[in-house]
Design an enzyme around this catalytic site. Structure first.
Site, PDB file in Angstrom:
ATOM      1  N   PHE A   1     111.103  15.827 -25.391  1.00 28.29           N
ATOM      2  CA  PHE A   1     110.196  15.950 -24.052  1.00 28.29           C
ATOM      3  C   PHE A   1     110.714  17.321 -23.226  1.00 28.29           C
ATOM      4  O   PHE A   1     110.987  17.041 -22.139  1.00 28.29           O
ATOM      5  CB  PHE A   1     110.330  14.825 -23.231  1.00 28.29           C
ATOM      6  CG  PHE A   1     110.063  13.340 -23.646  1.00 28.29           C
ATOM      7  CD1 PHE A   1     108.791  13.261 -24.211  1.00 28.29           C
ATOM      8  CD2 PHE A   1     111.164  12.723 -24.127  1.00 28.29           C
ATOM      9  CE1 PHE A   1     108.797  12.156 -24.941  1.00 28.29           C
ATOM     10  CE2 PHE A   1     111.056  11.516 -24.815  1.00 28.29           C
ATOM     11  CZ  PHE A   1     109.794  11.102 -25.152  1.00 28.29           C
ATOM     12  N   CYS A   2     111.270  18.147 -23.741  1.00 28.62           N
ATOM     13  CA  CYS A   2     111.675  19.573 -23.111  1.00 28.62           C
ATOM     14  C   CYS A   2     112.906  19.329 -22.359  1.00 28.62           C
ATOM     15  O   CYS A   2     113.101  19.818 -21.508  1.00 28.62           O
ATOM     16  CB  CYS A   2     110.600  20.135 -22.408  1.00 28.62           C
ATOM     17  SG  CYS A   2     109.307  20.722 -23.464  1.00 28.62           S
ATOM     18  N   ALA A   3     113.688  18.298 -22.614  1.00 29.83           N
ATOM     19  CA  ALA A   3     114.952  17.961 -21.736  1.00 29.83           C
ATOM     20  C   ALA A   3     116.100  17.545 -22.898  1.00 29.83           C
ATOM     21  O   ALA A   3     116.503  16.283 -22.782  1.00 29.83           O
ATOM     22  CB  ALA A   3     114.640  16.971 -20.908  1.00 29.83           C
TER      23      ALA A   3
END
Ligand SMILES: Cc1ncc(COP(=O)(O)O)c(C=O)c1O
Length: 487
Positions: A379-381
């Protein structure tokens, strides 16, 4: 522009749900049947309010370029577009006397703009946290030194460490950048406390409100309040108005300084072959023709959310979270990350894994056999998710993460179910029913993994695009666009 007005009556949550475009859309399942889609990926992008579509439909006959036209339509469109700025400022509690609203494409562009406009000098420090989305991390890394304050195993930011780092680096610290809500665990850090610590150290604060704004009331507070938020960004596609617009709010005085990061038409007063004189803010930071329709869509959506009441939305999501977690905790072999009991301080994101199953497989089955849309992966983290999963450096290497390896068969990750203001208990019930079948290995399909992406596809099931959508020329005639067209 004749369109329904609410005449001061507040919209209810039930009215909001029935106004979601596609709320009853049926999607095909692997067994050949169809069922209404259950959308639990609102953290990525939300569906659209019908009222937003009707609003822009009623505006479009008046559409015209803004700010530079003299015709009636241009003057009207300019007036409406200018008002959208006030609607946004009101929604986030920004004082329009000293602050301005810059329209961008999305939150990512906002953070890049702010980072590029900051005028960092070598050695300048930004304090961020280990919780951030890449969009509130990498743009700072590009232009400054970034210190990432740690997170606890349960996903909470280590606030003691954050406070002492802010104190320690007073002088060198130029900015504190923090999420208003995590896109993974939904945790909402105490941004006003952090603002006070930052201000005590002489630094402003930027709040990435991409996940906070759709779920909670926001008040940036008066500029002279120690707990005031200096800069804030959000994305309209996460707020029921996916027409390509984002918002950066910040002090007008800040944007008056320095050179615009993007130049061209609209940002200059005088241009000769030798000289350029920039316009004053806000025009200086609005190069090119703006996304007028996107701004109007966002303003309408924010008005709708305010009509329901952000407190009402927050309460509704909180009770849905309680409903979901009470049941999730009873499912053996489902691992939950982040807070599972104190849910009042998180927005509606539910990250989990199923013991012994790849996260991408779980997501694929939920879709193919349940008609449920979720998301899986990092999730882009990446740093935050790896920390929550307890992935060691060694395991990262073995799984090929961080090596540019193209085999993603064993790349770690999670599944995330995320709620919108219109989600209801029936959505959660169906999600838990299908998840239960997955945990008990009662799913039916055969799923093949693509090593390059790590994604699983059910054998014998493909998305037949032509059945659901075509462009005008594909059909040779106007297609029936019954549900998607504004009435
Ligand atoms: C917390 C957070 N920040 C920033 C972003 C980036 O938003 P956008 O993709 O709209 O630029 C996202 C998107 O998921 C997010 O969740």
């Amino acid at each position: 522009m004749n369109r329904e007005k609410n005449n001061g009556a507040r919209l209810t949550l039930a009215e909001l749900r029935s106004d979601i475009l596609g709320i009853d859309t049926r999607v095909p399942l692997l067994d050949g049947s169809e069922r209404p889609y259950v959308f639990l990926d609102n953290g990525a992008s939300t569906p659209t309010f019908g009222r937003v579509l009707r609003c822009i439909s009623s505006f479009l006959p008046w559409y015209s370029g803004v700010h530079r036209g003299t015709g009636f339509k241009s003057r009207l469109a300019t007036e409406i577009f200018d008002r959208t700025h006030d609607v946004v400022a009101r929604f986030v509690g920004a004082d329009p006397a000293n602050n301005m609203v810059v329209f961008t494409k999305n939150t990512t562009e906002c953070v890049n703009k702010l980072s590029n406009r900051f005028g960092f000098a070598p050695g300048d420090l930004v304090i961020a946290t280990g919780m951030e989305h890449h969009s509130n991390d990498l743009p700072w890394r590009k232009n400054a030194k970034v210190l990432h304050v740690g997170t606890q195993p349960d996903g909470e930011i280590d606030l003691k460490e954050l406070r002492s780092a802010i104190r320690e680096f007073k002088g060198r610290l130029r900015l504190v950048a923090v999420s208003g809500a995590s896109n993974i665990t939904g945790i909402c850090p105490p941004v006003h406390d952090i603002a006070e610590w930052a201000h005590d150290a002489g630094a402003p604060i930027f709040v990435d409100a991409a996940q906070l704004a759709p779920h909670r009331p926001i008040d940036m507070l008066p500029d002279d309040d120690k707990r005031h938020i200096d800069f804030l960004a959000l994305s309209a596609h996460k707020m029921y108005a996916p027409f390509g617009i984002g918002v950066l709010v910040g002090p007008t005085a800040f944007f008056e300084q320095g050179e615009p990061d993007m130049v061209g038409g609209g940002v200059v007063d005088v241009v000769t072959f030798d000289e350029v004189v920039w316009k004053h803010a806000p025009h200086k930071d609005a190069a090119g023709t703006p996304n007028v329709v996107g701004a109007i869509a966002l303003a309408e959506s924010l008005s709708i959310l305010q009509s329901v009441g952000m407190e009402t939305i927050a309460d509704h999501e909180h009770s849905l979270l309680r409903y979901a977690y009470e049941r999730l905790k009873r499912i053996d072999k489902v691992h939950l990350y982040g807070p599972t009991t104190d849910l009042g301080n998180k927005v509606g994101a539910i990250p989990f894994t199923v013991e012994g199953m790849h996260h991408a497989l779980v997501a694929a089955i939920l879709s193919a056999e349940g008609g449920i849309g979720v998301r899986n992966g990092f999730f882009c983290a990446q740093p935050y998710v790896k920390r929550l999963l307890g992935v060691t450096k060694e395991e990262e290497r073995e799984a090929g993460c961080g090596t540019g390896d193209t085999d993603r068969t064993a790349t770690p990750g999670m599944v995330r179910a995320s709620l919108g203001c219109y989600s209801n208990e029936a959505d959660i019930d169906w999600f838990l029913e299908v998840l239960g079948r997955i945990v008990r290995r009662e799913y039916k399909g055969k799923y093949i993994q693509d090593p390059a992406s790590g994604a699983f596809q059910p054998e014998g099931f493909r998305v037949d695009v032509e059945r659901y959508f075509s462009f005008f020329e594909d059909a040779g005639q106007v297609k029936d666009r019954s549900y998607s067209e504004a009435s």
